[in-house]
Design an enzyme around this catalytic site. Structure first.
Site, mmCIF file in Angstrom:
data_model
loop_
_atom_site.group_PDB
_atom_site.id
_atom_site.type_symbol
_atom_site.label_atom_id
_atom_site.label_comp_id
_atom_site.label_asym_id
_atom_site.label_seq_id
_atom_site.Cartn_x
_atom_site.Cartn_y
_atom_site.Cartn_z
ATOM 1 C CD GLU A 1 109.446 8.380 -9.458
ATOM 2 O OE1 GLU A 1 108.586 9.303 -9.649
ATOM 3 O OE2 GLU A 1 110.560 8.656 -9.144
ATOM 4 C CG HIS B 1 108.012 5.812 -12.217
ATOM 5 N ND1 HIS B 1 109.270 5.690 -12.422
ATOM 6 C CD2 HIS B 1 107.569 7.121 -12.826
ATOM 7 C CE1 HIS B 1 109.972 7.049 -12.691
ATOM 8 N NE2 HIS B 1 108.868 7.747 -12.845
ATOM 9 C CB CYS C 1 111.294 13.832 -14.606
ATOM 10 S SG CYS C 1 112.152 12.157 -13.965
ATOM 11 C CG ASP D 1 96.920 -0.512 -11.660
ATOM 12 O OD1 ASP D 1 98.039 -0.479 -11.804
ATOM 13 O OD2 ASP D 1 96.324 -1.654 -11.871
ATOM 14 C CG HIS D 2 96.676 -0.166 -15.794
ATOM 15 N ND1 HIS D 2 97.103 -0.810 -14.659
ATOM 16 C CD2 HIS D 2 97.443 -1.046 -17.138
ATOM 17 C CE1 HIS D 2 98.003 -1.853 -15.057
ATOM 18 N NE2 HIS D 2 98.219 -1.986 -16.351
ATOM 19 C CG HIS E 1 108.517 9.071 -17.389
ATOM 20 N ND1 HIS E 1 108.278 10.443 -17.132
ATOM 21 C CD2 HIS E 1 108.771 8.684 -15.972
ATOM 22 C CE1 HIS E 1 108.404 10.832 -15.878
ATOM 23 N NE2 HIS E 1 109.011 9.777 -15.046
ATOM 24 C CG HIS F 1 104.926 10.871 -13.103
ATOM 25 N ND1 HIS F 1 105.531 11.432 -11.967
ATOM 26 C CD2 HIS F 1 106.038 10.435 -13.762
ATOM 27 C CE1 HIS F 1 106.638 10.959 -11.897
ATOM 28 N NE2 HIS F 1 107.121 10.320 -12.917
HETATM 29 NI NI NI Z 1 108.827 9.764 -13.106
#
Ligand code: NI
Length: 141
Positions: free
Chosen positions: A128, A43, A35, A81-82, A41, A16
């Site tokens: 997160e 998580h 961010c 997911d992914h 990036h 995200h």
């Molecule tokens: Ni983040």
């Protein structure tokens, strides 16, 4: 009636970027720091879904956690997911890709489906990072 709380953990990885399109680049960088990185990036999220119900005398269970897991996977994990949360996830469209908004959206995805199992959705907790998590308990009734 003795209410009991049962929790299922699921995991997903997603990318995200924190970015408010109403602001200029400088403001976004000031507010969101790393961010706001343009090239995303990721998580490793951990999701804890807690349901509330009573113990069934015949099974000794409150709910079949396999069924809970199936619902979470179908309506939440498969969607996230992914994926890129900003671009790929229909239920996050038009929302800032924060853990707060993600938690609220996951609640909406799950609430009625969990009800169909004869138990109540009690909380959605989304980690997160190791140090940060967000939790939602629904609206006070
Ligand atoms: Ni983040």
């Amino acid at each position: 009636m003795k209410n009991i709380f049962v929790t299922r953990r699921e995991r997903f990885n997603a990318a995200h970027q924190m970015w408010n399109p109403k602001w200029d680049e400088e403001t976004n960088k000031e507010v969101f720091g790393k961010c706001a990185n343009k090239n995303w990036h990721g998580h490793n999220y951990q999701l804890f879904v807690t349901v509330k119900g009573i113990v069934n005398e015949e099974t000794g269970y409150c709910v079949d956690l396999k069924k809970v897991s199936k619902i979470i996977n179908r309506y939440v994990i498969d969607e996230l997911d992914h994926k890129n949360i900003n671009l790929d996830v229909p239920f996050m469209k038009g929302k800032l890709a924060s853990t707060e908004n993600l938690t609220l959206s996951i609640w909406e995805q799950l609430e009625n489906k969990i009800k169909d199992l004869g138990v109540q959705l009690h909380s959605v907790r989304l980690h997160e990072t190791e140090n940060n998590y967000v939790e939602y308990f629904g609206e006070q009734k």
